[in-house]
Design a protein around this motif. Structure first.
Motif, short mmCIF file in Angstrom:
data_model
loop_
_atom_site.label_atom_id
_atom_site.label_comp_id
_atom_site.label_asym_id
_atom_site.label_seq_id
_atom_site.Cartn_x
_atom_site.Cartn_y
_atom_site.Cartn_z
N LEU A 1 -4.04 -8.94 -7.26
CA LEU A 1 -3.22 -8.24 -8.25
C LEU A 1 -1.84 -7.91 -7.70
N GLY A 2 -1.77 -7.57 -6.41
CA GLY A 2 -0.51 -7.18 -5.79
C GLY A 2 0.28 -8.34 -5.21
N ASN A 3 -0.20 -9.57 -5.45
CA ASN A 3 0.47 -10.76 -4.91
C ASN A 3 0.66 -10.68 -3.40
N GLY A 4 -0.35 -10.18 -2.70
CA GLY A 4 -0.28 -10.11 -1.25
C GLY A 4 -1.03 -8.92 -0.71
N CYS A 5 -1.17 -8.91 0.59
CA CYS A 5 -1.94 -7.86 1.25
C CYS A 5 -1.01 -6.96 2.05
N THR A 6 -1.59 -5.99 2.72
CA THR A 6 -0.80 -5.04 3.49
C THR A 6 0.00 -5.74 4.59
N SER A 7 -0.55 -6.76 5.19
CA SER A 7 0.19 -7.45 6.25
C SER A 7 1.37 -8.23 5.69
N GLY A 8 1.15 -8.91 4.58
CA GLY A 8 2.24 -9.68 3.98
C GLY A 8 3.36 -8.80 3.48
N HIS A 9 3.00 -7.72 2.80
CA HIS A 9 4.03 -6.82 2.25
C HIS A 9 4.55 -5.85 3.31
N GLY A 10 3.62 -5.20 4.02
CA GLY A 10 4.02 -4.13 4.94
C GLY A 10 4.72 -4.60 6.18
N ILE A 11 4.31 -5.72 6.73
CA ILE A 11 4.93 -6.19 7.96
C ILE A 11 6.04 -7.18 7.66
N CYS A 12 5.71 -8.22 6.94
CA CYS A 12 6.69 -9.29 6.71
C CYS A 12 7.67 -8.96 5.59
N GLY A 13 7.18 -8.42 4.49
CA GLY A 13 8.06 -8.13 3.36
C GLY A 13 9.08 -7.05 3.67
N LEU A 14 8.65 -5.99 4.33
CA LEU A 14 9.60 -4.93 4.68
C LEU A 14 10.62 -5.43 5.70
N GLY A 15 10.17 -6.29 6.60
CA GLY A 15 11.09 -6.87 7.58
C GLY A 15 12.16 -7.74 6.94
N ARG A 16 11.86 -8.29 5.77
CA ARG A 16 12.84 -9.12 5.04
C ARG A 16 13.58 -8.30 3.98
N SER B 1 12.42 -6.75 1.32
CA SER B 1 11.98 -7.06 -0.04
C SER B 1 11.66 -5.76 -0.80
N MET B 2 12.30 -5.58 -1.94
CA MET B 2 12.05 -4.40 -2.76
C MET B 2 10.61 -4.40 -3.29
N ARG B 3 10.12 -5.57 -3.68
CA ARG B 3 8.74 -5.68 -4.16
C ARG B 3 7.76 -5.25 -3.08
N SER B 4 8.03 -5.63 -1.84
CA SER B 4 7.16 -5.24 -0.74
C SER B 4 7.24 -3.75 -0.44
N LEU B 5 8.43 -3.17 -0.62
CA LEU B 5 8.57 -1.73 -0.42
C LEU B 5 7.71 -0.98 -1.44
N VAL B 6 7.78 -1.39 -2.69
CA VAL B 6 6.97 -0.75 -3.74
C VAL B 6 5.48 -0.94 -3.45
N ALA B 7 5.09 -2.15 -3.06
CA ALA B 7 3.69 -2.42 -2.76
C ALA B 7 3.21 -1.58 -1.58
N THR B 8 4.01 -1.49 -0.53
CA THR B 8 3.62 -0.73 0.65
C THR B 8 3.52 0.76 0.34
N LEU B 9 4.44 1.29 -0.43
CA LEU B 9 4.35 2.69 -0.84
C LEU B 9 3.10 2.93 -1.67
N THR B 10 2.75 1.97 -2.52
CA THR B 10 1.53 2.09 -3.32
C THR B 10 0.30 2.06 -2.44
N PHE B 11 0.25 1.15 -1.44
CA PHE B 11 -0.88 1.11 -0.51
C PHE B 11 -1.04 2.44 0.21
N MET B 12 0.07 2.96 0.71
CA MET B 12 0.02 4.20 1.48
C MET B 12 -0.41 5.38 0.61
N ALA B 13 0.15 5.48 -0.59
CA ALA B 13 -0.22 6.57 -1.49
C ALA B 13 -1.70 6.49 -1.87
N SER B 14 -2.18 5.28 -2.12
CA SER B 14 -3.60 5.10 -2.46
C SER B 14 -4.49 5.49 -1.29
#
Length: 137
Positions: free
Chosen positions: A95-110, A112-125
């Motif tokens: 559903l999130g088009n990726g996992c914590t490693s893809g968004h949290g490590i790689c997406g934030l390093g690039r 990516s706004m989508r990865s920032l939103v996804a990572t904040l959602t993972f952390m809040a959950s």
């Protein structure tokens, strides 16, 4: 039981970041575990299988070298609950088009706004789940 030295966590984080950077530089791929796993099942590319093998053998190797300890398996919840949790994680990664490693490590390093939103959602959950588990159940 004595805690691991702080530098082991630092070294592990640096190795994860270095691995993600090298995969991106040399293969042009993002080190998202769910994507690598899903495409490994349909592909014969050796690097995908070696990446997954490294994930599976890293913990036992660190334990054999004295850098980590085995978890207390008696403290795990019942297997049906563990399987349900794994299924929910799998559905969430799709559903999130990726996992914590893809968004949290790689997406934030690039950046990516989508990865920032996804990572904040993972952390809040995760924080909400921990709160409910510790204080409401």
């Amino acid at each position: 039981m004595m805690a691991n030295p702080w530098w082991l966590s630092l070294a592990g984080g640096m190795l994860i970041g270095l691995s993600a950077l090298l995969l991106l530089l040399f293969n042009g791929r993002i080190a998202g575990i769910s994507g690598i796993f899903a495409t490994a099942l349909q592909s014969r590319q050796a690097w995908r299988w070696l990446f997954l093998l490294g994930l599976m053998l890293g913990g036992p190797l660190a334990t054999m070298l004295g850098l980590a300890r085995l978890p207390d398996f008696a403290a795990l919840p019942a297997w049906p609950l563990v399987l349900l949790a794994g299924l929910l994680v799998g559905v969430g990664t799709r559903l999130g088009n990726g996992c914590t490693s893809g968004h949290g490590i790689c997406g934030l390093g690039r950046l990516s706004m989508r990865s920032l939103v996804a990572t904040l959602t993972f952390m809040a959950s995760g924080i909400a789940t921990l709160f409910v588990t510790l204080h409401l159940l």
